[in-house]
Design a protein around this motif. Structure first.
Motif, PDB file in Angstrom:
ATOM      1  N   UNK A  95       0.837  -1.195   0.000  1.00 10.81           N
ATOM      2  CA  UNK A  95       0.000   0.000   0.000  1.00 10.81           C
ATOM      3  C   UNK A  95       0.874   1.248   0.000  1.00 10.81           C
ATOM      4  N   UNK A  96       1.936   1.223   0.793  1.00 14.94           N
ATOM      5  CA  UNK A  96       2.861   2.361   0.861  1.00 14.94           C
ATOM      6  C   UNK A  96       3.521   2.618  -0.495  1.00 14.94           C
ATOM      7  N   UNK A  97       3.913   1.545  -1.181  1.00 14.28           N
ATOM      8  CA  UNK A  97       4.535   1.704  -2.502  1.00 14.28           C
ATOM      9  C   UNK A  97       3.552   2.279  -3.518  1.00 14.28           C
ATOM     10  N   UNK A  98       2.296   1.853  -3.454  1.00 10.38           N
ATOM     11  CA  UNK A  98       1.280   2.381  -4.372  1.00 10.38           C
ATOM     12  C   UNK A  98       1.035   3.854  -4.076  1.00 10.38           C
ATOM     13  N   UNK A  99       0.958   4.216  -2.797  1.00 11.71           N
ATOM     14  CA  UNK A  99       0.788   5.630  -2.438  1.00 11.71           C
ATOM     15  C   UNK A  99       1.937   6.454  -3.005  1.00 11.71           C
ATOM     16  N   UNK A 100       3.143   5.944  -2.865  1.00 14.92           N
ATOM     17  CA  UNK A 100       4.325   6.644  -3.390  1.00 14.92           C
ATOM     18  C   UNK A 100       4.248   6.774  -4.912  1.00 14.92           C
ATOM     19  N   UNK A 101       3.784   5.735  -5.576  1.00 17.91           N
ATOM     20  CA  UNK A 101       3.654   5.740  -7.047  1.00 17.91           C
ATOM     21  C   UNK A 101       2.789   6.906  -7.525  1.00 17.91           C
ATOM     22  N   UNK A 102       1.752   7.249  -6.751  1.00 16.49           N
ATOM     23  CA  UNK A 102       0.833   8.329  -7.120  1.00 16.49           C
ATOM     24  C   UNK A 102       1.121   9.614  -6.338  1.00 16.49           C
ATOM     25  N   UNK A 103       2.367   9.755  -5.854  1.00 17.34           N
ATOM     26  CA  UNK A 103       2.775  10.938  -5.087  1.00 17.34           C
ATOM     27  C   UNK A 103       1.829  11.204  -3.916  1.00 17.34           C
ATOM     28  N   UNK A 104       1.319  10.132  -3.342  1.00 17.64           N
ATOM     29  CA  UNK A 104       0.356  10.241  -2.260  1.00 17.64           C
ATOM     30  C   UNK A 104       0.945   9.910  -0.911  1.00 17.64           C
ATOM     31  N   UNK A 105       0.052   9.609   0.019  1.00 11.74           N
ATOM     32  CA  UNK A 105       0.471   9.330   1.388  1.00 11.74           C
ATOM     33  C   UNK A 105      -0.291   8.127   1.936  1.00 11.74           C
ATOM     34  N   UNK A 106       0.336   7.481   2.894  1.00  9.39           N
ATOM     35  CA  UNK A 106      -0.295   6.453   3.706  1.00  9.39           C
ATOM     36  C   UNK A 106      -0.112   6.895   5.144  1.00  9.39           C
ATOM     37  N   UNK A 107      -1.213   7.148   5.830  1.00  7.12           N
ATOM     38  CA  UNK A 107      -1.168   7.559   7.234  1.00  7.12           C
ATOM     39  C   UNK A 107      -1.795   6.465   8.077  1.00  7.12           C
ATOM     40  N   UNK A 108      -1.033   5.982   9.049  1.00  7.73           N
ATOM     41  CA  UNK A 108      -1.503   4.936   9.942  1.00  7.73           C
ATOM     42  C   UNK A 108      -1.478   5.436  11.371  1.00  7.73           C
ATOM     43  N   UNK A 109      -2.493   5.069  12.136  1.00  3.90           N
ATOM     44  CA  UNK A 109      -2.496   5.404  13.559  1.00  3.90           C
ATOM     45  C   UNK A 109      -3.230   4.318  14.323  1.00  3.90           C
ATOM     46  N   UNK A 110      -2.888   4.190  15.578  1.00  2.03           N
ATOM     47  CA  UNK A 110      -3.536   3.230  16.460  1.00  2.03           C
ATOM     48  C   UNK A 110      -3.702   3.904  17.814  1.00  2.03           C
ATOM     49  N   UNK A 111      -4.859   4.500  18.025  1.00  6.18           N
ATOM     50  CA  UNK A 111      -5.124   5.183  19.285  1.00  6.18           C
ATOM     51  C   UNK A 111      -6.541   4.887  19.759  1.00  6.18           C
ATOM     52  N   UNK A 112      -6.680   4.811  21.069  1.00  2.42           N
ATOM     53  CA  UNK A 112      -7.992   4.596  21.655  1.00  2.42           C
ATOM     54  C   UNK A 112      -8.663   3.316  21.208  1.00  2.42           C
ATOM     55  N   UNK A 113      -7.886   2.288  20.912  1.00  2.00           N
ATOM     56  CA  UNK A 113      -8.455   1.012  20.482  1.00  2.00           C
ATOM     57  C   UNK A 113      -8.951   0.988  19.050  1.00  2.00           C
ATOM     58  N   UNK A 114      -8.586   2.015  18.253  1.00  2.00           N
ATOM     59  CA  UNK A 114      -8.995   2.065  16.838  1.00  2.00           C
ATOM     60  C   UNK A 114      -7.746   2.194  15.966  1.00  2.00           C
ATOM     61  N   UNK A 115      -7.637   1.283  15.016  1.00  2.64           N
ATOM     62  CA  UNK A 115      -6.562   1.354  14.027  1.00  2.64           C
ATOM     63  C   UNK A 115      -7.129   2.045  12.800  1.00  2.64           C
ATOM     64  N   UNK A 116      -6.442   3.083  12.327  1.00  2.00           N
ATOM     65  CA  UNK A 116      -6.898   3.848  11.156  1.00  2.00           C
ATOM     66  C   UNK A 116      -5.825   3.831  10.080  1.00  2.00           C
ATOM     67  N   UNK A 117      -6.261   3.595   8.860  1.00  2.00           N
ATOM     68  CA  UNK A 117      -5.380   3.670   7.699  1.00  2.00           C
ATOM     69  C   UNK A 117      -6.020   4.627   6.705  1.00  2.00           C
ATOM     70  N   UNK A 118      -5.288   5.642   6.328  1.00  2.00           N
ATOM     71  CA  UNK A 118      -5.778   6.601   5.346  1.00  2.00           C
ATOM     72  C   UNK A 118      -4.799   6.730   4.204  1.00  2.00           C
ATOM     73  N   UNK A 119      -5.305   6.652   2.996  1.00  2.00           N
ATOM     74  CA  UNK A 119      -4.463   6.733   1.804  1.00  2.00           C
ATOM     75  C   UNK A 119      -4.987   7.858   0.917  1.00  2.00           C
ATOM     76  N   UNK A 120      -4.080   8.711   0.474  1.00  2.00           N
ATOM     77  CA  UNK A 120      -4.400   9.726  -0.525  1.00  2.00           C
ATOM     78  C   UNK A 120      -3.585   9.429  -1.768  1.00  2.00           C
ATOM     79  N   UNK A 121      -4.251   9.402  -2.908  1.00  2.00           N
ATOM     80  CA  UNK A 121      -3.584   9.191  -4.192  1.00  2.00           C
ATOM     81  C   UNK A 121      -3.916  10.364  -5.095  1.00  2.00           C
ATOM     82  N   UNK A 122      -2.902  10.851  -5.799  1.00  2.00           N
ATOM     83  CA  UNK A 122      -3.089  11.977  -6.717  1.00  2.00           C
ATOM     84  C   UNK A 122      -2.984  11.465  -8.146  1.00  2.00           C
TER      85      UNK A 122
END
Length: 162
Positions: free
Chosen positions: A108-135
């Motif tokens: 996923x990180x490589x694909x985000x990089x391919x599209x000059x995007x981002x992969x943001x991961x967090x794990x707080x308060x018992x919730x794991x979040x993954x957010x991807x932006x692709x341009x």
């Protein structure tokens, strides 16, 4: 094709008595390769389903969204509850000691990089979040020189001095 991925993971979720709350707002034609979108969504959902599998059934809810945020920006997010602790490496990916795990988020990180995007991961308060932006890739301009107006010019390499 995103619908097919959603249907596939809905089927798996149903088998493990997990609910996926979907928000899919995508045009029929995307400016991204179908295989990349399917890989991102599939890897994130597979991880989420694995993370909630052993939780009490009442806690097995995954939120998944994929939508165009602008004409050129695709946002994909997946959130799920988890129990335990997630430690992250310097590259922002979760530290994993189990063999065969962690490959999906690297992809996923490589694909985000391919599209000059981002992969943001967090794990707080018992919730794991993954957010991807692709341009969306820029349209390639015609890079061939227009030789119809070209002068009769020759270019010579300058000899290297020793």
């Amino acid at each position: 094709i995103v619908d097919a991925v959603a249907a596939h993971y809905d089927s798996i979720a149903e088998q493990q008595k997990t609910e996926i709350e979907w928000t899919l707002n995508l045009p029929r034609e995307l400016k991204f390769h179908d295989s990349d979108i399917c890989s991102v969504l599939g890897n994130l959902l597979e991880n989420a389903l694995r993370a909630v599998k052993d939780l009490p059934q009442s806690q097995r809810t995954i939120t998944a969204a994929a939508e165009m945020l602008t004409d050129e920006t695709l946002g994909i997010s997946v959130k799920n509850p988890f129990v335990g602790r997630v430690r992250f490496k310097r590259d922002g990916l979760p530290r994993n000691t189990r063999p065969g795990h962690g490959i999906g988020l690297s992809s996923v990180s490589m694909i985000a990089h391919k599209y000059n995007g981002t992969l943001d991961l967090s794990a707080t308060g018992g919730v794991f979040s993954a957010g991807v932006l692709l341009y969306a890739p820029k349209e390639e301009a015609d890079t061939e020189p227009d030789v119809s107006d070209a002068q009769n010019t020759q270019v010579f390499d300058k000899p290297q001095q020793q």
